[in-house]
Scaffold this motif. Structure first.
Motif, PDB file in Angstrom:
ATOM      1  N   ARG A 192       0.875  -0.963   0.110  1.00  0.00           N
ATOM      2  CA  ARG A 192      -0.055   0.102  -0.249  1.00  0.00           C
ATOM      3  C   ARG A 192       0.818   1.240   0.087  1.00  0.00           C
ATOM      4  O   ARG A 192       0.810   2.218  -0.679  1.00  0.00           O
ATOM      5  N   GLU A 193       1.885   1.264   0.550  1.00  0.00           N
ATOM      6  CA  GLU A 193       2.798   2.278   0.837  1.00  0.00           C
ATOM      7  C   GLU A 193       3.587   2.743  -0.441  1.00  0.00           C
ATOM      8  O   GLU A 193       3.696   3.597  -1.101  1.00  0.00           O
ATOM      9  N   GLN A 194       3.899   1.558  -1.241  1.00  0.00           N
ATOM     10  CA  GLN A 194       4.523   1.468  -2.671  1.00  0.00           C
ATOM     11  C   GLN A 194       3.557   2.257  -3.558  1.00  0.00           C
ATOM     12  O   GLN A 194       3.973   3.210  -4.228  1.00  0.00           O
ATOM     13  N   GLN A 195       2.265   1.767  -3.379  1.00  0.00           N
ATOM     14  CA  GLN A 195       1.081   2.224  -4.364  1.00  0.00           C
ATOM     15  C   GLN A 195       0.931   3.730  -4.239  1.00  0.00           C
ATOM     16  O   GLN A 195       0.824   4.603  -5.055  1.00  0.00           O
ATOM     17  N   MET A 196       0.967   4.148  -2.961  1.00  0.00           N
ATOM     18  CA  MET A 196       0.767   5.706  -2.613  1.00  0.00           C
ATOM     19  C   MET A 196       2.142   6.314  -2.977  1.00  0.00           C
ATOM     20  O   MET A 196       1.689   7.519  -3.631  1.00  0.00           O
ATOM     21  N   ALA A 197       3.090   5.862  -3.015  1.00  0.00           N
ATOM     22  CA  ALA A 197       4.348   6.709  -3.510  1.00  0.00           C
ATOM     23  C   ALA A 197       4.161   6.785  -4.968  1.00  0.00           C
ATOM     24  O   ALA A 197       4.623   7.862  -5.677  1.00  0.00           O
ATOM     25  N   ALA A 198       3.767   5.734  -5.508  1.00  0.00           N
ATOM     26  CA  ALA A 198       3.814   5.617  -6.869  1.00  0.00           C
ATOM     27  C   ALA A 198       2.973   6.620  -7.663  1.00  0.00           C
ATOM     28  O   ALA A 198       3.037   7.748  -8.501  1.00  0.00           O
ATOM     29  N   MET A 199       1.640   6.800  -6.871  1.00  0.00           N
ATOM     30  CA  MET A 199       0.615   7.848  -7.242  1.00  0.00           C
ATOM     31  C   MET A 199       1.252   9.209  -7.088  1.00  0.00           C
ATOM     32  O   MET A 199       1.059   9.881  -7.883  1.00  0.00           O
ATOM     33  N   GLN A 200       1.679   9.363  -6.005  1.00  0.00           N
ATOM     34  CA  GLN A 200       2.346  10.903  -5.755  1.00  0.00           C
ATOM     35  C   GLN A 200       3.339  11.294  -6.589  1.00  0.00           C
ATOM     36  O   GLN A 200       3.378  12.588  -7.035  1.00  0.00           O
ATOM     37  N   SER A 201       4.157  10.296  -7.070  1.00  0.00           N
ATOM     38  CA  SER A 201       5.246  10.880  -7.974  1.00  0.00           C
ATOM     39  C   SER A 201       4.662  10.803  -9.421  1.00  0.00           C
ATOM     40  O   SER A 201       5.242  11.788 -10.338  1.00  0.00           O
ATOM     41  N   MET A 202       3.655  10.204  -9.793  1.00  0.00           N
ATOM     42  CA  MET A 202       2.916  10.430 -11.230  1.00  0.00           C
ATOM     43  C   MET A 202       2.321  11.939 -11.302  1.00  0.00           C
ATOM     44  O   MET A 202       2.547  12.441 -12.381  1.00  0.00           O
ATOM     45  N   THR A 203       1.669  12.527 -10.172  1.00  0.00           N
ATOM     46  CA  THR A 203       0.964  13.683 -10.578  1.00  0.00           C
ATOM     47  C   THR A 203       1.558  14.662  -9.423  1.00  0.00           C
ATOM     48  O   THR A 203       1.243  14.915  -8.391  1.00  0.00           O
ATOM     49  N   PRO A 204       2.684  15.264  -9.752  1.00  0.00           N
ATOM     50  CA  PRO A 204       3.254  16.566  -9.068  1.00  0.00           C
ATOM     51  C   PRO A 204       2.258  17.389  -8.503  1.00  0.00           C
ATOM     52  O   PRO A 204       1.677  18.049  -9.806  1.00  0.00           O
ATOM     53  N   ALA A 205       2.379  17.876  -7.489  1.00  0.00           N
ATOM     54  CA  ALA A 205       1.594  19.425  -6.993  1.00  0.00           C
ATOM     55  C   ALA A 205       0.099  19.034  -7.256  1.00  0.00           C
ATOM     56  O   ALA A 205      -0.421  20.016  -7.584  1.00  0.00           O
ATOM     57  N   GLY A 206      -0.292  17.884  -7.392  1.00  0.00           N
ATOM     58  CA  GLY A 206      -1.884  17.686  -7.603  1.00  0.00           C
ATOM     59  C   GLY A 206      -2.329  18.034  -9.029  1.00  0.00           C
ATOM     60  O   GLY A 206      -3.400  18.324  -9.196  1.00  0.00           O
TER      61      GLY A 206
ATOM     62  N   ILE B 205      -3.524  17.246 -12.786  1.00  0.00           N
ATOM     63  CA  ILE B 205      -4.222  16.126 -13.335  1.00  0.00           C
ATOM     64  C   ILE B 205      -3.823  16.255 -14.926  1.00  0.00           C
ATOM     65  O   ILE B 205      -3.590  17.104 -15.464  1.00  0.00           O
ATOM     66  N   PRO B 206      -3.294  14.973 -15.331  1.00  0.00           N
ATOM     67  CA  PRO B 206      -2.830  15.040 -16.721  1.00  0.00           C
ATOM     68  C   PRO B 206      -4.069  15.656 -17.755  1.00  0.00           C
ATOM     69  O   PRO B 206      -5.107  15.430 -17.477  1.00  0.00           O
ATOM     70  N   LEU B 207      -3.393  16.049 -18.798  1.00  0.00           N
ATOM     71  CA  LEU B 207      -4.385  16.804 -19.870  1.00  0.00           C
ATOM     72  C   LEU B 207      -5.434  15.510 -20.455  1.00  0.00           C
ATOM     73  O   LEU B 207      -6.637  16.041 -20.566  1.00  0.00           O
ATOM     74  N   ALA B 208      -4.827  14.491 -20.698  1.00  0.00           N
ATOM     75  CA  ALA B 208      -5.850  13.516 -21.097  1.00  0.00           C
ATOM     76  C   ALA B 208      -6.956  13.002 -20.302  1.00  0.00           C
ATOM     77  O   ALA B 208      -8.317  12.965 -20.697  1.00  0.00           O
ATOM     78  N   GLU B 209      -6.686  13.264 -19.063  1.00  0.00           N
ATOM     79  CA  GLU B 209      -7.794  13.153 -18.157  1.00  0.00           C
ATOM     80  C   GLU B 209      -8.624  14.186 -18.257  1.00  0.00           C
ATOM     81  O   GLU B 209     -10.022  13.982 -17.937  1.00  0.00           O
ATOM     82  N   LEU B 210      -8.225  15.486 -17.909  1.00  0.00           N
ATOM     83  CA  LEU B 210      -9.095  16.540 -18.078  1.00  0.00           C
ATOM     84  C   LEU B 210     -10.079  16.356 -19.613  1.00  0.00           C
ATOM     85  O   LEU B 210     -11.073  16.927 -19.254  1.00  0.00           O
ATOM     86  N   GLN B 211      -9.248  16.197 -20.800  1.00  0.00           N
ATOM     87  CA  GLN B 211      -9.917  16.175 -21.758  1.00  0.00           C
ATOM     88  C   GLN B 211     -11.272  15.019 -21.712  1.00  0.00           C
ATOM     89  O   GLN B 211     -12.408  15.192 -22.272  1.00  0.00           O
TER      90      GLN B 211
END
Length: 69
Positions: free
Chosen positions: A28-42, A44-50
């Motif tokens: 669970r800690e590894q998953q949370m760290a991976a998620m935090q490193s994917m989206t810096p400073a909150g 949201i990726p452009l593809a998700e917004l579209q």
């Protein structure tokens, strides 16, 4: 105390549960760290917004069509 089977069964069950709980928390800690490193400073990726924009436009069009009827 060490001759009672209930003690040994409880010890074995506790050890197994502890090991699985520890492994679960590590994953669970590894998953949370991976998620935090994917989206810096909150951000949201452009593809998700579209995708969200298209979904909202579809919902708006459906409501407008329902009101026009």
């Amino acid at each position: 105390m060490f001759q009672k089977t209930d003690f040994w069964i409880g010890l074995a069950v506790g050890a197994v549960v502890g090991i699985f709980g520890y492994r679960f928390m590590q994953e669970r800690e590894q998953q949370m760290a991976a998620m935090q490193s994917m989206t810096p400073a909150g951000q949201i990726p452009l593809a998700e917004l579209q995708r969200q924009k298209e979904e909202l436009e579809d919902m708006i069009a459906a409501q407008e069509a329902a009101q026009a009827e």
